[in-house]
Design an enzyme around this catalytic site. Sequence first.
Site, PDB file in Angstrom:
ATOM      1  N   CYS A  57       0.903  -1.137   0.081  1.00 55.05           N
ATOM      2  CA  CYS A  57      -0.113  -0.150   0.051  1.00 55.05           C
ATOM      3  C   CYS A  57       0.933   1.379  -0.144  1.00 55.05           C
ATOM      4  O   CYS A  57       2.026   1.131   0.231  1.00 55.05           O
ATOM      5  CB  CYS A  57      -0.917   0.324   1.290  1.00 55.05           C
ATOM      6  SG  CYS A  57      -1.822  -1.558   1.681  1.00 55.05           S
TER       7      CYS A  57
ATOM      8  N   ARG B 284       3.119  -0.149  -5.307  1.00 50.11           N
ATOM      9  CA  ARG B 284       2.940  -0.691  -3.967  1.00 50.11           C
ATOM     10  C   ARG B 284       1.692  -1.414  -3.767  1.00 50.11           C
ATOM     11  O   ARG B 284       1.369  -2.148  -2.706  1.00 50.11           O
ATOM     12  CB  ARG B 284       3.063   0.299  -2.724  1.00 50.11           C
ATOM     13  CG  ARG B 284       4.726   0.899  -2.792  1.00 50.11           C
ATOM     14  CD  ARG B 284       4.496   1.927  -1.667  1.00 50.11           C
ATOM     15  NE  ARG B 284       4.532   1.044  -0.470  1.00 50.11           N
ATOM     16  CZ  ARG B 284       5.516   0.942   0.510  1.00 50.11           C
ATOM     17  NH1 ARG B 284       6.865   1.081  -0.093  1.00 50.11           N
ATOM     18  NH2 ARG B 284       5.150   0.264   1.375  1.00 50.11           N
TER      19      ARG B 284
ATOM     20  N   TRP C  10      -3.432  -2.332  -1.056  1.00 48.83           N
ATOM     21  CA  TRP C  10      -2.962  -3.784  -1.648  1.00 48.83           C
ATOM     22  C   TRP C  10      -3.742  -4.627  -0.513  1.00 48.83           C
ATOM     23  O   TRP C  10      -3.243  -4.632   0.416  1.00 48.83           O
ATOM     24  CB  TRP C  10      -1.571  -4.189  -1.694  1.00 48.83           C
ATOM     25  CG  TRP C  10      -1.538  -5.454  -2.434  1.00 48.83           C
ATOM     26  CD1 TRP C  10      -1.285  -5.767  -3.634  1.00 48.83           C
ATOM     27  CD2 TRP C  10      -1.118  -6.466  -1.550  1.00 48.83           C
ATOM     28  NE1 TRP C  10      -1.075  -7.244  -3.709  1.00 48.83           N
ATOM     29  CE2 TRP C  10      -1.015  -7.733  -2.660  1.00 48.83           C
ATOM     30  CE3 TRP C  10      -1.047  -6.895  -0.121  1.00 48.83           C
ATOM     31  CZ2 TRP C  10      -0.544  -8.979  -1.826  1.00 48.83           C
ATOM     32  CZ3 TRP C  10      -0.874  -8.174   0.230  1.00 48.83           C
ATOM     33  CH2 TRP C  10      -0.450  -9.207  -0.639  1.00 48.83           C
TER      34      TRP C  10
ATOM     35  N   ASN D  81      -0.629   1.585   6.462  1.00 48.52           N
ATOM     36  CA  ASN D  81       0.066   0.126   5.795  1.00 48.52           C
ATOM     37  C   ASN D  81       0.423  -0.780   6.810  1.00 48.52           C
ATOM     38  O   ASN D  81       0.974  -0.445   7.755  1.00 48.52           O
ATOM     39  CB  ASN D  81       1.260   0.716   5.089  1.00 48.52           C
ATOM     40  CG  ASN D  81       1.167   1.503   3.901  1.00 48.52           C
ATOM     41  OD1 ASN D  81       0.199   1.682   3.520  1.00 48.52           O
ATOM     42  ND2 ASN D  81       2.575   2.024   3.287  1.00 48.52           N
ATOM     43  N   GLY D  82       0.370  -2.029   6.563  1.00 51.53           N
ATOM     44  CA  GLY D  82       0.513  -3.063   7.433  1.00 51.53           C
ATOM     45  C   GLY D  82      -0.589  -3.847   7.897  1.00 51.53           C
ATOM     46  O   GLY D  82      -1.523  -3.921   7.121  1.00 51.53           O
TER      47      GLY D  82
ATOM     48  N   GLU E 196      13.580 -18.279 -12.264  1.00 51.90           N
ATOM     49  CA  GLU E 196      13.274 -17.017 -12.421  1.00 51.90           C
ATOM     50  C   GLU E 196      12.294 -16.814 -13.603  1.00 51.90           C
ATOM     51  O   GLU E 196      11.400 -16.061 -13.699  1.00 51.90           O
ATOM     52  CB  GLU E 196      14.475 -16.115 -12.475  1.00 51.90           C
ATOM     53  CG  GLU E 196      14.388 -14.601 -12.795  1.00 51.90           C
ATOM     54  CD  GLU E 196      13.332 -13.706 -11.934  1.00 51.90           C
ATOM     55  OE1 GLU E 196      13.003 -14.151 -10.618  1.00 51.90           O
ATOM     56  OE2 GLU E 196      12.936 -12.792 -12.201  1.00 51.90           O
TER      57      GLU E 196
ATOM     58  N   LYS F  39       8.549 -15.213 -13.845  1.00 56.71           N
ATOM     59  CA  LYS F  39       8.242 -14.188 -14.734  1.00 56.71           C
ATOM     60  C   LYS F  39       6.853 -14.267 -15.431  1.00 56.71           C
ATOM     61  O   LYS F  39       5.950 -13.591 -15.838  1.00 56.71           O
ATOM     62  CB  LYS F  39       9.384 -13.604 -15.693  1.00 56.71           C
ATOM     63  CG  LYS F  39      10.440 -12.810 -14.975  1.00 56.71           C
ATOM     64  CD  LYS F  39      10.131 -11.419 -14.717  1.00 56.71           C
ATOM     65  CE  LYS F  39       9.744 -11.478 -13.149  1.00 56.71           C
ATOM     66  NZ  LYS F  39      10.759 -11.281 -12.232  1.00 56.71           N
TER      67      LYS F  39
ATOM     68  N   GLU G 155       3.794 -14.504 -13.334  1.00 52.46           N
ATOM     69  CA  GLU G 155       3.566 -13.260 -12.594  1.00 52.46           C
ATOM     70  C   GLU G 155       2.749 -12.553 -13.663  1.00 52.46           C
ATOM     71  O   GLU G 155       1.647 -11.694 -13.340  1.00 52.46           O
ATOM     72  CB  GLU G 155       4.744 -12.363 -12.249  1.00 52.46           C
ATOM     73  CG  GLU G 155       5.470 -12.825 -10.897  1.00 52.46           C
ATOM     74  CD  GLU G 155       6.517 -11.807 -10.727  1.00 52.46           C
ATOM     75  OE1 GLU G 155       6.830 -11.487  -9.768  1.00 52.46           O
ATOM     76  OE2 GLU G 155       7.459 -11.836 -11.479  1.00 52.46           O
TER      77      GLU G 155
ATOM     78  N   HIS H 170      12.025 -37.886 -12.303  1.00 55.59           N
ATOM     79  CA  HIS H 170      11.141 -38.199 -10.949  1.00 55.59           C
ATOM     80  C   HIS H 170      10.014 -37.526 -10.637  1.00 55.59           C
ATOM     81  O   HIS H 170       9.266 -37.339  -9.797  1.00 55.59           O
ATOM     82  CB  HIS H 170      12.201 -37.616  -9.863  1.00 55.59           C
ATOM     83  CG  HIS H 170      13.717 -38.304  -9.877  1.00 55.59           C
ATOM     84  ND1 HIS H 170      13.663 -39.643  -9.735  1.00 55.59           N
ATOM     85  CD2 HIS H 170      14.718 -37.934 -10.040  1.00 55.59           C
ATOM     86  CE1 HIS H 170      14.894 -39.981  -9.721  1.00 55.59           C
ATOM     87  NE2 HIS H 170      15.674 -38.905 -10.135  1.00 55.59           N
TER      88      HIS H 170
ATOM     89  N   LYS I 140       4.669  -4.361  -5.754  1.00 54.41           N
ATOM     90  CA  LYS I 140       6.122  -4.442  -6.058  1.00 54.41           C
ATOM     91  C   LYS I 140       7.105  -4.406  -4.609  1.00 54.41           C
ATOM     92  O   LYS I 140       8.156  -5.154  -4.562  1.00 54.41           O
ATOM     93  CB  LYS I 140       6.634  -2.918  -6.387  1.00 54.41           C
ATOM     94  CG  LYS I 140       7.975  -3.024  -6.863  1.00 54.41           C
ATOM     95  CD  LYS I 140       8.257  -2.866  -8.173  1.00 54.41           C
ATOM     96  CE  LYS I 140       9.769  -3.054  -8.536  1.00 54.41           C
ATOM     97  NZ  LYS I 140       9.852  -4.258  -9.314  1.00 54.41           N
TER      98      LYS I 140
END
Length: 609
Positions: free
Chosen positions: A2, A27, A74, A99-100, A482, A486, A489, A505, A604
Amino acid sequence: MCGIVGAVAQRDVAEILVEGLRRLEYRGYDSAGVAIINNADINRVRRLGKVKELSDALALEPLNGGTGIAHTRWATHGEPSEINAHPHISGSDIAIVHNGIIENHQQLKEQLIAKGYEFSSATDTEVMAHLVAEEFKQTNDLLSAVQNAVKQFDGAYGAVFMHREMPEQLIVARSGSPLVIGKGIGEMFVASDQLALLPVTRQFLYLEEGEVAQVTRTELQIYSRDGNKVDRDFEESSIQHDVGDKGPYRHYMLKEIYEQPDAIANTLEGRIKDGSINSDIFGEKAKDIFATLEAIQIVACGTSYHAGMVAKYWCEEIANIPCHVEIASEYRYRKSFVPKNALFITISQSGETADTLAALRLAKESGFMSSLSICNVPGSSLVRESDLAFMTRAGAEIGVASTKAFTTQLASLLMLIVAIAKHKGLAEAEIKKYVSALEALPGEINRALEQNPLIEELAEDFSEKHHSLFLGRGDQYPIAMEGALKLKEISYIHAEAYAAGELKHGPLALIDHEMPIVVVAPQNELLEKLKSNMEEVRARGGQLYVFADSSSNFVNDDGIKVVNVNSEHEVTAPIVYTLPLQLLSYHVAVIKGTDVDQPRNLAKSVTVE
Ligand code: G6P
């Protein structure tokens, strides 16, 4: 997560607040709101969706006034909706942005309901508003009401409060979520990140953990957790790169992918001297720490964790030092072994990730010799709380999916490991070899970017798929991870990464002609093994997309499409091979029409657990 912006000024602040929110949208962006005091009334506008929705609403219904707070959210407690959007108001008197997460919100809520408070949202933040209102009844003073209330909160908060009858002040409180105060001329601002305030000031001061402060137009008074006055000066911001615009690029992510040659050149600048890397670039104390170092523990989250995984391969091979890597959210909640003379390294683009910060605090209590942070944000919590810090200098990264922050982390980690290896007696010729590889990176990355048109074509094959596999071996295994991260996401395609030797396996059972399999296959001693793994896939009808050196002689054929990525130096191949995978996920997302820079449900900077 946020974003918070606040202002106390003589001029109307709505525009400043909304511009601040735009800059903080990275954010969180599922709803946004603003509240401004005017003639002893708090006027509020909130909207579901992005900041654009809010600014459109404000264009129709402008808010006047010089004292206000604003927020982009968020969601944690309560779905994204207008009713759950901040600011929250207790009665009509006290407004808050936060925030939090307040962990004991349920218990506090029950106590407040028993006292007659009514709740209109499902958020933990509304609990804070009512509790401050309750405390205000005792003292009639907003500062002491907030000071008394924060003692009752368990959890994390960066919060700003205002009272409709006290337009001359904002009260801010920090515990676990960053807050910065910005000083203008005859006006003051607050925000969760300096970036929000760069259009109005460059004079900043960060609140420390547990502090509460009273902010007026001309004065700032900070109080420590135990209520003592604290004196600290404002400092000129060292941020060199402003958010800027997208330039000729359609998305920030593409711009940031193309910025990587320059970003890495910045990371290296002034840090390599006469073909060598000295420990002093990591701080004065680094020399002594590196000389006695016997083990390394790396802790990080998300993309930064993948950088840590690559570093483990480098560390054990180049410096011959044991290196453990762990996800911060796991590390912080288990009892772990602390090796003798061990360095605790955190990697983070934001420097504010809640789990990584908690892991660092735990490490500091559990006997590590020292701590070092690899970070992109000077002045962030991780940087301030670590013994040593090394800035990646990627510049502001706006796209939520991390690109240049990752490759600059890798370049920084390689420099760190070579500097440590030097203390452990690595031969000068070897050091020179690694330094040349680092210096060649900007050019090699530029060449990798030249494959963009071919990668864009291949992306068409992925756009209708629901699943995909990414394979790599050795230090390319984290790069496969990675690449898969990507793709999921930003394109929302399910992507899994496997160390190619693990195929037999389990994941081989998934292979059929519907399954695209991306392979990162640079020229190295594992290539022949990797080729056998690829044959296992082809024999079962899987479609291979191979990123390989031209000298490996892969050719396009039935079931295999090849992109040549030439990396001259084996050690830096993980960095170079990252680029085509970034481009692949970017183009797939564009074809699918997703929100590339702000993918759904993500943010982010993750300042909550
Ligand atoms: C979020 C971001 C990722 C990032 C991760 C860790 O999930 O979207 O890009 O890798 O947090 O963040 P950090 O700032 O600690 O690197």
